[in-house]
Structures are given as structure tokens and as C-alpha cells.
Design a protein around this motif. Structure first.
Motif, PDB file in Angstrom:
ATOM      1  N   THR A   6     -50.447 -12.590 -19.030  1.00  0.00           N
ATOM      2  CA  THR A   6     -51.047 -11.616 -19.942  1.00  0.00           C
ATOM      3  C   THR A   6     -52.561 -11.670 -19.851  1.00  0.00           C
TER       4      THR A   6
ATOM      5  N   ASP B 157     -47.093  -4.961 -19.420  1.00  0.00           N
ATOM      6  CA  ASP B 157     -46.909  -6.349 -19.847  1.00  0.00           C
ATOM      7  C   ASP B 157     -45.516  -6.533 -20.450  1.00  0.00           C
ATOM      8  N   GLU B 158     -44.607  -7.061 -19.672  1.00  0.00           N
ATOM      9  CA  GLU B 158     -43.224  -7.291 -20.098  1.00  0.00           C
ATOM     10  C   GLU B 158     -42.684  -6.108 -20.891  1.00  0.00           C
TER      11      GLU B 158
HETATM   12 MG    MG Z   1     -47.677 -12.618 -22.019  1.00  0.00          MG
END
Ligand code: MG
Ligand code: ATP
Lengths: 366, 305
Positions: free
Chosen positions: A50, A165-166
Motif C-alpha cells: 500500500t 489496492d486490493e
Molecule cells: Mg495494504
């Protein structure tokens, strides 16, 4: 050469905290991400994925190093000036706006004419198949639909690079599978470079053109999914991606890129050496569970080694066998695909032989 | 297990029992809330007694006196200029107080909401410190600072910037300063409560989508903080409109507000019906303000959190 790169990360370091609490979340990372590539950052929780993504988006600024976009160092540029958009893990949709207003927000901020914004929003709604919900509030749509809106909102301004992000981690299994296909389709249709973050190795392998495996802020290996799986250059990568057997040993002789490794638990193993490997004594041999098979001793096959079958786990598509090797310590795992109406050939406690497939074993640095 | 009919009867008996049990409390609340109010309404329709109090003689004079004034000799009615100007001054001063507390309160609340969680409580504590002191003492403190031989004039004269003290006390500006000081926490707290819930990832998302910091403020933060801003405005506007202590000390009897006017009728003026009518007028203004709030925020339906 530099032309074909969408983003280049050069020796980027990000330190959080000061003095004795200083901590490098990203540690001398260098990656070149090509244009139109589906690029994945893969690594365990807390490894800095991240943080690296936020550095590219502009929410954090690197302690040192350069981030090059189209030949320009953007490391100090604020996020609203970067032609990069993000799909947030939490979606971060604006709750006081409709679905359509959310999608049009970026273009409105760029000062595009109203008509253009409307047309583009309509096109994006169509792209993510949400035409019917344009006037809903974002709190009145399901998680999967919110995901689509977040995607459409980030794609609408046609960024050079899309960061994700995910994005699928909050969805249930079935929906996640659908969205994986959807994401691949969107990437192919828009031709935008995707930088995708996940800690799910299966997701990374199925979706990516290339994968960067991260651990503790460092980039360990950048390669295609097949190369990452078949030829990991690092013990961490081999362990993190899929399941692997690790067998420690000493290199005996080397010829033609193949080393003969003497191991206490499985005798002499022929294993492929990585290209730039300098053999020096202690090494680890890695072997994927599906690259070995089991025999009963009376099958009289050329076995690599023998052991006691300790555990049989049925997985539907395949069956896992755990074998205690001769040294009494090492547990070896094998995986065999199940065939229809197959009889169970082995039972727990059997003495079994293990055969390695040819060229399957590889040498790793310790 | 049981039939639906039996169940229903049981439930209704249950509900009846609950009502019966809470009846005494409800009666007390009802009496305490409406009793005094009814007395005030009643008094506004009676005639004033010679030494205060009321005479049991129906009269509309109290209500007529709110806006009109009876000439002592000719008995003709004319607009009560004094009352109207006090009313206008009260509304204006309260509005300006609200706007000024908004301008100071919003950045303050935003500052606190963006501090690390551990230090937020400390900042909130600092904001509430004035509440620990009696209103009267806080108002006198302001008086000490702005009066002719007070802190500000003293310093300015010492520095040689002025030769004669600036008249700050007993002006509308003095009342405004005092009210802003007194009511600022009432603005900061609800706005903070709202901003604290704000998902700052939305702010990042807006930055990411090419919004400049100013646009992020106007398009994301203020719209999402709107309920807090309006709640704070009401909490400041309503008590400011009825303020009594601050204008009476800092306005010095010349610059009256509605609160002082009402007090005057029950005190020196000995005109309780007029005081009652003025009180109800104040209440009606407040009710109108609240209705405006309900119209603008309550019906918006943008519930999130
Ligand atoms: Mg993360
Ligand atoms: N603002 C910050 N201040 C201090 N430390 C931070 C900050 N942001 C992240 N870190 C630390 O940096 C490390 C990497 O965090 P990061 O969020 O990048 O991990 P991640 O790989 O995305 O993990 P996950 O898969 O759990 O999301 C973590 O140890 C985290 O605690």
C-alpha cells in the motif's frame, strides 16, 4: 527503451517515524512497469504494498528516490496533478453524490464541458454494466456494485495508470472470480496500465502480466507468473507462491547447469542451477508438491527416496499426501490430481517411495 | 407454540402496562414543560399591575406593545421604534455572532479532527475550559480587556500608538466580541463531532480525482460536515438571540438586546404582560429558525456515517 515504460520506480525509500523509531516501509525499491501492462504487487500483510502504491498516487512522498512517469520525475507532485487514478480498497465513494456524479467527479474537476462529462459518464456506466443505477445514492447499492462504481470513477478521466489496492478483498468468493474476469476485460478494452495490489497469490498468478513479489519493503523478484512459480530466485518467493518442499543439502558436482546435491533426507538430487549462481557448499533444493509422485515399494520404480505416509488430505480436485522422510524430521508434501472413480491406492502408515519428475528440482540460495 | 390471538392480547396488555408505569413521569414532564409556558401565554393577555405582577383583566395591550406604542396624551398608536430596533439589532447581532463563530469554529474543529487520536482529547479539553468558569466571570474578563483603561488600550498607549483610549466597551462590537467568545465552544463541538466521523479517505479520493485543496473543501468536506455546521449554528444562534448577561455587561444598558428588554419589563418597567408577549415573540423567532433547519437538513435524507 524508456518510452515503453509507463512508470519507473528508481531506488525509492520511504521511512516512517524518526530516530530510533524510524522504519523503512519501502526499502530501495526499483521497478519498471511497462505500458498497457497488468502489473501486480504481491506480498504478505505489512510488506509495504500500500505504501508503494500511495507513493505512486502521491499521497505519500518518498524519503529518497525517483518516480518517473512519461520521462518526468513526479515524486514531489501533488496527487491532483498526476494523471494517475486509484481504486481504493474501501472504494471511498462520495456518500453525498449519486452514482453518476461520483463517476463524473474527476472530469468535472478537470474542467471538462458538461456535455462531455455526461457522455463519458454514460459510456463508463455502460462499460461496468451499471446503466440502470445512475441516479442511486452510493449507499443504496451492493458491495459489488460499489466496486464497479469505484472502477468506473477511476477510469472515467482516462488516466495513464490505474492503481488498485486490493480492490476485490471485500467481495465474496464467487463475486471475486467474476470481478477478476471483469478487471482483465476492462484492462484489455481501455489499454490503461494497471498496477494491482494483492496478497492473494492465486489472484496474482491468474491475472497478471508480471508480478513483483515484495517482502519487508524490498522487491524480491519481478517476473511473469510462470517464471515466478516455476523458477523462483529467492526462498521467500518460493515459499510465498504456492506450496513448496525445501530440502537442505551440499553441492557435490556441477555439470551443464545441473548440480548433484547431497541431502541427508533424500539422498542425491539432480537440481537445476539458476543462471548466475555461484555454487558454494550449503544450498536449498526446492520442489513443488505436484512435481513428485508416490509409489508403493512393490511397484519397483526408480524412487528418489522413501518414507512413511503420515497424512492424506482430500481436496476435491486433488489429494495431498504428507510423507515423513527417512531422517525422521523432514515432512515432504505431494499433490496428485484426482481421476474419476479412482480407488484409494495408499493408506496412512504405508511405506512409500517418492519419485521426482525430471528437471523439477531447483537450487536456491540459502 | 401459542396462538397468534393470545399472543397479540398479551402484547397489547404489555404495552398498556408500560404506558401506565411511565404515566407519572410523563405527567411531570408535561407539566414542567408546558405549565410555565401556559402561564406566560396567559399573562401576556392580562393587564399590568401597578407594582409588577398582573391584574386579572383581559387586555391585548401586552401584545400591542410588542410592536406599537401608545402615545401618553393622544392615545394614538405608532410603531414602537425602540422595540423594533432592539429586535433587529438582536437578530443581526446573533446572525453575525453565528457567522463569526462559524469562521473561527470550523477551522478549529477541522484542526482538532485531523490531530492524532491521542491528542484530540487534550485539544477538546482546552476548548471546553471556558465552560468551567461562570458566564458572568468570563464576561467580566472580556470587559477587563476592552474597557478604556483595560489591557488593549493600556498596551496601545504604552506603545505610543494611540494617545487617547479607543472606546470599545458599550458598543455593538463589544457585545459581538463577548458573544463570539462565549458561544465559540458551542460551534466547535458539534462541528468537531461531525468532522471526526468524516472518512478522510474520501478527501484522498477527491485529491486523486484532480480536485485542488480548495475544491476538496467546498465539494467534499463542507457538504459532508453540513449537519454539524447547521447544528452548531443553531446552538449558537438561539442562545445568542436571548442573550442577557453579555449584552447587559458589555453593552452597558444603552445597547439592549431582546433578553435585556424582557428583563426590563419584569423589573423596572413593571409591565409583565408586555414582557410575556416579548418572550413569546422570541420563542416564535426561535421556532421559525428551527423549522428552517428541519426543512433544510432534516428532509435532505443524506444519512451516512
Ligand atoms: Mg495494504
Ligand atoms: N503512516 C504510517 N506511519 C507509520 N508507519 C506506517 C504508515 N503507513 C504504513 N506504515 C507501516 O509500513 C508498513 C507497510 O505498510 P503497508 O500498509 O504498505 O502494508 P501492506 O503491504 O499494504 O499490508 P496489507 O496487505 O496489510 O495492506 C507496515 O508495517 C505499517 O505499519
Amino acid at each position: 527503451m524508456a518510452e515503453s515504460n509507463a512508470v519507473e520506480i528508481r531506488d525509492v525509500v520511504k521511512v516512517f517515524g524518526f530516530g530510533e523509531f524510524a522504519f523503512s516501509a519501502v526499502d530501495h525499491a526499483s521497478i519498471s512497469i511497462r505500458k498497457n501492462e497488468f502489473f501486480t504487487l504481491l506480498g504478505p500483510s505489512g510488506c509495504g504494498k500500500t505504501t508503494l502504491l500511495r507513493l505512486i498516487a502521491g499521497f505519500e512522498f518518498p524519503t529518497s528516490g525517483e518516480i518517473i512517469l512519461n520521462g518526468e520525475d513526479i515524486a514531489a507532485m501533488p496527487p491532483f496533478k498526476r494523471p494517475i487514478n486509484t481504486v481504493f480498497q474501501s472504494y471511498a465513494l462520495f456518500p453525498h453524490m449519486t452514482v453518476a456524479d461520483n463517476i463524473g467527479f474527476g472530469l468535472t474537476m478537470l474542467g471538462r464541458p458538461k456535455q462531455e462529462v455526461r457522455d463519458r459518464v454514460a459510456a463508463m456506466l455502460k462499460l461496468v454494466r451499471m446503466e440502470k443505477l445512475a441516479d442511486r445514492r452510493t449507499s443504496q447499492i451492493s458491495g459489488g456494485q460499489q466496486q464497479r462504481v469505484a472502477l468506473a470513477r477511476a477510469l472515467a478521466p482516462q488516466p495513464k495508470v490505474l492503481l488498485l489496492d486490493e480492490p476485490l478483498s471485500a467481495l465474496d468468493y464467487k463475486l471475486r472470480k467474476d470481478m477478476q474476469i471483469e478487471l482483465k476485460r476492462l484492462q484489455a478494452e481501455t489499454g490503461i496500465t494497471f498496477i494491482f495490489v494483492t496478497h492473494d497469490q492465486e489472484e496474482a498468478l491468474t491475472m497478471s502480466d508480471r508480478i513483483a513479489v515484495m517482502s519487508a519493503g524490498k522487491i524480491l523478484q519481478v517476473d511473469t507468473p510462470r517464471a515466478i512459480y516455476d523458477a523462483p530466485t529467492d526462498r521467500f518467493v518460493a515459499d510465498f507462491i504456492g506450496e513448496t518442499n525445501f530440502l537442505r543439502g551440499r553441492i557435490g558436482s556441477v555439470s551443464g547447469g545441473i548440480a548433484q546435491v547431497e541431502t541427508p533426507m533424500a539422498g542425491r538430487i539432480s537440481a537445476t542451477l539458476p543462471p548466475d549462481f555461484v555454487p558454494d557448499g550449503e544450498v536449498t533444493v526446492v520442489l513443488r508438491p505436484e512435481h513428485a509422485c508416490l509409489w508403493l515399494p512393490n511397484d519397483s520404480a526408480p524412487c528418489q527416496t522413501t518414507g512413511t505416509l503420515e497424512n492424506i488430505v482430500y481436496f476435491g480436485t486433488d489429494t495431498h499426501y504428507h510423507v515423513r522422510l527417512q531422517d525422521g524430521e523432514t515432512q515432504f508434501m505431494l499433490r496428485e490430481q484426482n481421476k474419476p472413480l479412482q480407488r484409494q491406492r495408499f493408506s496412512v502408515g504405508d511405506q512409500v517411495g517418492i519419485m521426482f519428475e525430471e528437471n523439477a528440482a531447483r537450487v536456491l540460495r540459502n | 407454540m401459542t396462538q397468534p390471538g393470545a399472543n397479540e392480547a398479551e402484547r397489547s396488555r404489555d404495552i398498556r402496562k408500560r404506558w401506565l408505569l411511565s404515566l407519572p413521569a410523563l405527567l411531570i414532564v408535561l407539566a414542567a414543560a408546558t405549565g410555565p409556558l401556559l402561564i406566560v401565554v396567559l399573562y401576556s393577555f392580562l393587564s399590568p399591575g401597578p407594582y409588577g405582577d398582573v391584574q386579572w383583566q383581559p387586555s391585548m395591550d401586552g401584545w400591542i406593545g410588542v410592536f406599537l406604542e401608545r402615545d401618553m396624551f393622544t392615545e394614538t398608536l405608532s410603531i414602537a421604534d425602540a422595540h423594533v430596533s432592539i429586535l433587529i439589532r438582536s437578530v443581526m447581532l446573533s446572525l453575525v455572532t453565528t457567522v463569526v463563530t462559524l469562521l473561527f469554529g470550523f477551522p478549529t474543529a477541522y484542526f482538532i479532527a485531523t490531530r492524532p487520536e491521542r491528542t484530540r482529547e487534550l485539544w477538546l479539553l482546552l476548548i471546553t475550559i471556558p465552560f468551567w468558569t461562570n458566564l458572568l466571570i468570563r464576561t467580566f474578563a472580556v470587559l477587563q480587556i476592552i474597557r478604556n483603561d483595560g489591557l488593549i488600550n493600556g498596551v496601545l498607549m504604552k506603545l505610543g500608538l494611540i494617545t487617547r483610549p479607543i472606546q470599545m466597551l458599550f458598543t455593538d462590537g463589544a457585545i459581538l466580541t463577548g458573544m463570539v467568545y462565549v458561544y465559540l465552544p458551542l460551534m466547535v463541538l458539534p462541528v468537531y463531532a461531525n468532522l471526526e466521523k468524516l472518512d478522510f479517505r474520501l478527501v484522498e479520493a477527491a485529491y486523486d480525482l484532480y480536485a485542488t485543496p480548495f475544491r476538496v473543501l467546498t465539494r467534499i468536506i463542507i457538504p459532508l460536515a453540513k449537519p454539524g455546521l447547521i447544528a452548531g449554528s443553531i446552538l449558537v444562534f438561539i442562545p445568542a438571540l436571548g442573550a442577557y448577561v453579555t449584552p447587559s455587561i458589555l453593552g452597558g444598558g444603552k445597547n439592549l438586546m431582546l433578553g435585556n428588554l424582557i428583563e426590563l419589563q419584569f423589573g423596572q418597567g413593571r409591565n409583565w404582560p408586555l414582557g410575556s408577549a416579548l418572550s413569546i415573540t422570541l420563542m416564535l423567532i426561535v421556532t421559525a429558525a428551527l423549522l428552517f433547519y428541519v426543512r433544510n437538513v432534516g428532509s435532505q435524507g443524506s444519512r451516512h456515517g
